[in-house]
Design a protein around this motif. Structure first.
Motif: not given
Length: 223
Positions: A1-15, A37-44, A197-201, A208-209
């Motif tokens: 599966m491919s999602w876990w490597p995304w965590v370290s290089r996630a970039t904010p959605h341009p909203n 989740h801490l990282h996602a909230l800080a980016a928001c 149900s899913f993991h947007p973080e 979503v955050h």
């Protein structure tokens, strides 16, 4: 599966972030994917803090309940004397968002779980634990998500629940679009409480955050 490597290089959605109050939002830090989740909230634009004690819970403007193992988190809520304080804060209107295990914890009824599991009744819904199957059945798909601009949300499901039924006043935000689980409810909101149900973080898409921070927490945050 491919999602876990995304965590370290996630970039904010341009909203665009809503300017103004910087709310303090806790992440229940007893077990599960707290850091993401801490990282996602800080980016928001929020001030994210881990929550393990009643005094920390009392100081936040909103709370995220992360993915993990719902029965373990339920037991730890009792061990850390957080179960009843959290129930009371939810009854008093604390904005909250739960992903995966967090959705299970926020339910009013949980199916296919242990008898000693304690739910928080934050949303009037019945949730089926591990409804999509075991870890090997984890998958990704695109979802239309009510209230979000910018196209479908890429949703990552890992031993995920789904919502069997909802009560009056619960808004269905997303359902599975196709396949054997087509039509199953996977995102809901009731007032200031939301669950998926899913993991947007883990995807780098922060919409979503941002929805939680900007429309559910920020307007109620203490100045």
């Amino acid at each position: 599966m491919s999602w876990w490597p995304w965590v370290s290089r996630a970039t904010p959605h341009p909203n665009r972030r809503i300017e103004g109050v910087k709310p303090t939002i806790g992440v229940l830090a007893l077990q599960g994917d707290v850091r993401e989740h801490l990282h996602a909230l800080a980016a928001c634009g929020a001030e994210p803090v881990p929550v393990r004690r009643e005094s920390e819970l009392a100081a936040v403007d909103g709370l995220v309940l992360p993915g993990g193992e719902s029965t373990a988190i339920s037991k730890l809520l009792e061990v850390f004397d957080l179960l009843e304080p959290l129930r009371l804060r939810l009854r008093d209107g604390l904005p909250a968002y739960g992903s995966c295990a967090g959705m299970i914890l926020l339910a009013s009824e949980v199916l296919d779980t242990r008898l000693d599991m304690r739910a928080l009744s934050g949303i009037d819904m019945t949730v089926r634990r591990n409804a999509f199957g075991r870890q090997v059945d984890s998958f990704e798909t695109d979802l239309d998500f009510a209230g979000l601009d910018g196209g479908p949300v890429r949703a990552v499901f890992i031993r995920a629940p789904w919502v069997e039924q909802v009560g009056d006043g619960v808004e269905v935000l997303a359902t599975v679009p196709s396949g054997p689980a087509a039509g199953r409810i996977v995102a809901v909101r009731q007032g200031n409480v939301m669950a998926t149900s899913f993991h947007p973080e883990v995807t780098g898409d922060l919409r979503v955050h941002r929805l939680f921070v900007d429309t559910m927490v920020r307007p109620r945050a203490r100045v």
